[in-house]
Design a protein around this motif. Structure first.
Motif, PDB file in Angstrom:
ATOM      1  N   ARG A  32     -16.477  -2.501  56.051  1.00  0.00           N
ATOM      2  CA  ARG A  32     -17.134  -2.620  54.752  1.00  0.00           C
ATOM      3  C   ARG A  32     -18.424  -3.398  54.954  1.00  0.00           C
ATOM      4  NH1 ARG A  32     -14.246  -1.722  49.724  1.00  0.00           N
ATOM      5  NH2 ARG A  32     -12.136  -1.071  50.162  1.00  0.00           N
ATOM      6  N   THR A  33     -19.420  -3.038  54.179  1.00  0.00           N
ATOM      7  CA  THR A  33     -20.683  -3.767  54.245  1.00  0.00           C
ATOM      8  C   THR A  33     -20.522  -5.104  53.534  1.00  0.00           C
ATOM      9  OG1 THR A  33     -21.517  -2.861  52.165  1.00  0.00           O
ATOM     10  CG2 THR A  33     -21.969  -1.584  54.188  1.00  0.00           C
ATOM     11  N   GLU A  34     -21.517  -5.948  53.649  1.00  0.00           N
ATOM     12  CA  GLU A  34     -21.482  -7.238  52.956  1.00  0.00           C
ATOM     13  C   GLU A  34     -21.363  -7.041  51.448  1.00  0.00           C
ATOM     14  OE1 GLU A  34     -24.551  -9.978  54.066  1.00  0.00           O
ATOM     15  OE2 GLU A  34     -24.213  -9.606  56.202  1.00  0.00           O
ATOM     16  N   ALA A  35     -21.912  -5.944  50.981  1.00  0.00           N
ATOM     17  CA  ALA A  35     -21.843  -5.641  49.546  1.00  0.00           C
ATOM     18  C   ALA A  35     -20.502  -5.009  49.163  1.00  0.00           C
ATOM     19  CB  ALA A  35     -22.982  -4.716  49.154  1.00  0.00           C
ATOM     20  N   GLY A  36     -19.618  -4.761  50.142  1.00  0.00           N
ATOM     21  CA  GLY A  36     -18.291  -4.224  49.861  1.00  0.00           C
ATOM     22  C   GLY A  36     -18.184  -2.713  49.933  1.00  0.00           C
ATOM     23  N   TYR A  37     -19.257  -2.028  50.335  1.00  0.00           N
ATOM     24  CA  TYR A  37     -19.201  -0.571  50.438  1.00  0.00           C
ATOM     25  C   TYR A  37     -18.329  -0.168  51.620  1.00  0.00           C
ATOM     26  CZ  TYR A  37     -23.129  -0.274  47.197  1.00  0.00           C
ATOM     27  OH  TYR A  37     -23.938  -0.374  46.096  1.00  0.00           O
ATOM     28  N   ARG A  38     -17.512   0.846  51.399  1.00  0.00           N
ATOM     29  CA  ARG A  38     -16.699   1.400  52.472  1.00  0.00           C
ATOM     30  C   ARG A  38     -17.610   2.172  53.421  1.00  0.00           C
ATOM     31  NH1 ARG A  38     -13.817   1.814  47.689  1.00  0.00           N
ATOM     32  NH2 ARG A  38     -11.577   1.424  47.794  1.00  0.00           N
ATOM     33  N   MET A  39     -17.390   1.980  54.703  1.00  0.00           N
ATOM     34  CA  MET A  39     -18.154   2.708  55.715  1.00  0.00           C
ATOM     35  C   MET A  39     -17.169   3.414  56.650  1.00  0.00           C
ATOM     36  SD  MET A  39     -21.275   2.177  54.859  1.00  0.00           S
ATOM     37  CE  MET A  39     -22.151   2.860  56.235  1.00  0.00           C
ATOM     38  N   TYR A  40     -17.418   4.688  56.874  1.00  0.00           N
ATOM     39  CA  TYR A  40     -16.544   5.524  57.685  1.00  0.00           C
ATOM     40  C   TYR A  40     -17.290   6.030  58.911  1.00  0.00           C
ATOM     41  CZ  TYR A  40     -13.720   5.641  53.412  1.00  0.00           C
ATOM     42  OH  TYR A  40     -12.975   5.302  52.312  1.00  0.00           O
ATOM     43  N   THR A  41     -16.573   6.154  60.011  1.00  0.00           N
ATOM     44  CA  THR A  41     -17.147   6.674  61.248  1.00  0.00           C
ATOM     45  C   THR A  41     -16.865   8.170  61.354  1.00  0.00           C
ATOM     46  OG1 THR A  41     -15.113   6.285  62.478  1.00  0.00           O
ATOM     47  CG2 THR A  41     -16.723   4.468  62.426  1.00  0.00           C
ATOM     48  N   GLU A  42     -17.393   8.777  62.385  1.00  0.00           N
ATOM     49  CA  GLU A  42     -17.101  10.192  62.643  1.00  0.00           C
ATOM     50  C   GLU A  42     -15.617  10.378  62.932  1.00  0.00           C
ATOM     51  OE1 GLU A  42     -17.445  14.068  62.574  1.00  0.00           O
ATOM     52  OE2 GLU A  42     -19.090  12.728  62.046  1.00  0.00           O
ATOM     53  N   SER A  43     -15.002   9.397  63.563  1.00  0.00           N
ATOM     54  CA  SER A  43     -13.558   9.440  63.824  1.00  0.00           C
ATOM     55  C   SER A  43     -12.776   9.455  62.499  1.00  0.00           C
ATOM     56  CB  SER A  43     -13.158   8.240  64.677  1.00  0.00           C
ATOM     57  OG  SER A  43     -11.773   8.221  64.872  1.00  0.00           O
ATOM     58  N   ASP A  44     -13.229   8.673  61.537  1.00  0.00           N
ATOM     59  CA  ASP A  44     -12.603   8.672  60.209  1.00  0.00           C
ATOM     60  C   ASP A  44     -12.768  10.041  59.548  1.00  0.00           C
ATOM     61  OD1 ASP A  44     -11.950   5.914  60.427  1.00  0.00           O
ATOM     62  OD2 ASP A  44     -13.923   5.353  59.633  1.00  0.00           O
ATOM     63  N   ALA A  45     -13.945  10.642  59.724  1.00  0.00           N
ATOM     64  CA  ALA A  45     -14.198  11.974  59.153  1.00  0.00           C
ATOM     65  C   ALA A  45     -13.259  13.003  59.780  1.00  0.00           C
ATOM     66  CB  ALA A  45     -15.656  12.370  59.366  1.00  0.00           C
ATOM     67  N   GLU A  46     -13.041  12.914  61.094  1.00  0.00           N
ATOM     68  CA  GLU A  46     -12.118  13.831  61.762  1.00  0.00           C
ATOM     69  C   GLU A  46     -10.695  13.635  61.241  1.00  0.00           C
ATOM     70  OE1 GLU A  46     -12.586  13.237  65.978  1.00  0.00           O
ATOM     71  OE2 GLU A  46     -14.711  13.802  65.896  1.00  0.00           O
ATOM     72  N   ARG A  47     -10.314  12.392  61.033  1.00  0.00           N
ATOM     73  CA  ARG A  47      -8.990  12.099  60.480  1.00  0.00           C
ATOM     74  C   ARG A  47      -8.854  12.695  59.081  1.00  0.00           C
ATOM     75  NH1 ARG A  47      -5.102   7.876  61.646  1.00  0.00           N
ATOM     76  NH2 ARG A  47      -3.838   7.395  59.823  1.00  0.00           N
ATOM     77  N   LEU A  48      -9.889  12.561  58.264  1.00  0.00           N
ATOM     78  CA  LEU A  48      -9.865  13.140  56.918  1.00  0.00           C
ATOM     79  C   LEU A  48      -9.734  14.656  56.990  1.00  0.00           C
ATOM     80  CD1 LEU A  48     -10.086  13.014  53.843  1.00  0.00           C
ATOM     81  CD2 LEU A  48     -12.580  12.971  54.112  1.00  0.00           C
ATOM     82  N   ARG A  49     -10.450  15.281  57.894  1.00  0.00           N
ATOM     83  CA  ARG A  49     -10.349  16.741  58.039  1.00  0.00           C
ATOM     84  C   ARG A  49      -8.932  17.150  58.458  1.00  0.00           C
ATOM     85  NH1 ARG A  49     -15.303  15.760  60.823  1.00  0.00           N
ATOM     86  NH2 ARG A  49     -17.017  15.993  59.357  1.00  0.00           N
ATOM     87  N   PHE A  50      -8.324  16.361  59.334  1.00  0.00           N
ATOM     88  CA  PHE A  50      -6.932  16.590  59.749  1.00  0.00           C
ATOM     89  C   PHE A  50      -6.021  16.523  58.517  1.00  0.00           C
ATOM     90  CE2 PHE A  50      -2.744  15.282  61.111  1.00  0.00           C
ATOM     91  CZ  PHE A  50      -2.533  15.882  62.338  1.00  0.00           C
ATOM     92  N   ILE A  51      -6.191  15.488  57.712  1.00  0.00           N
ATOM     93  CA  ILE A  51      -5.383  15.306  56.492  1.00  0.00           C
ATOM     94  C   ILE A  51      -5.565  16.499  55.564  1.00  0.00           C
ATOM     95  CG2 ILE A  51      -5.158  13.917  54.374  1.00  0.00           C
ATOM     96  CD1 ILE A  51      -5.996  11.457  56.164  1.00  0.00           C
TER      97      ILE A  51
END
Length: 159
Positions: A32-51
């Protein structure tokens, strides 16, 4: 790195879906950024596609969680374990299809037995069939809308 809106757009899902998956432990932002925004990596994107692919073929969240745990630790699982999960899911789908076919046939018998006319529902064959203890559906005796031949043809609905 993706912000939640960017990842949701890239995978064609709503940001609420990502939050839902996060709430259920399927996906979590890498940081998460200092402002609290969620940040996702390409690995997270691949996991989401799997889901999303697993969801698209009918797996439940619990089953997807199990598949993800296997995905993360492939070396300690056998192909037979994954196939077994798929075969169990396939069996459940086949049972559901059989159940839906039964519902369709039963509803068709009820529909075929009813004249669908404007008369009072006091002698409606559908209501009578649902009230009775019998599996047999009796046809309504309203011949005004059908010829006697059409009426007899529509009364072939014993269960």
């Amino acid at each position: 790195m993706y912000r939640i809106g960017e990842l949701s757009k890239a995978c064609d899902v709503k940001a609420d879906t990502l939050r839902f998956y996060e709430k259920h432990g399927l996906l979590s932002p890498s940081m998460r950024t200092e402002a609290g925004y969620r940040m996702y990596t390409e690995s997270d994107a691949e996991r989401l596609r799997f889901i999303l692919r697993a969801k698209a073929v009918g797996f439940t969240l619990a089953e997807i969680t199990e598949l993800l745990s296997i995905e993360l630790d492939k070396s300690n699982w056998a192909c037979a374990d994954v196939k077994g999960m798929v075969d169990i899911k396939l069996e459940h789908v086949e049972e559901k299809i059989a159940e839906l076919n039964y519902f369709r046939e039963s509803l068709q018998r009820l529909s075929d037995a009813c004249c669908g006319g404007p008369e009072s529902a006091e002698h409606c064959s559908i209501l009578e069939a649902l009230e009775s203890n019998s599996a047999e559906v009796k046809c309504e005796n309203h011949t005004h809308q059908h010829t006697q031949t059409e009426y007899k043809a529509s009364c072939k609905v014993k269960g």
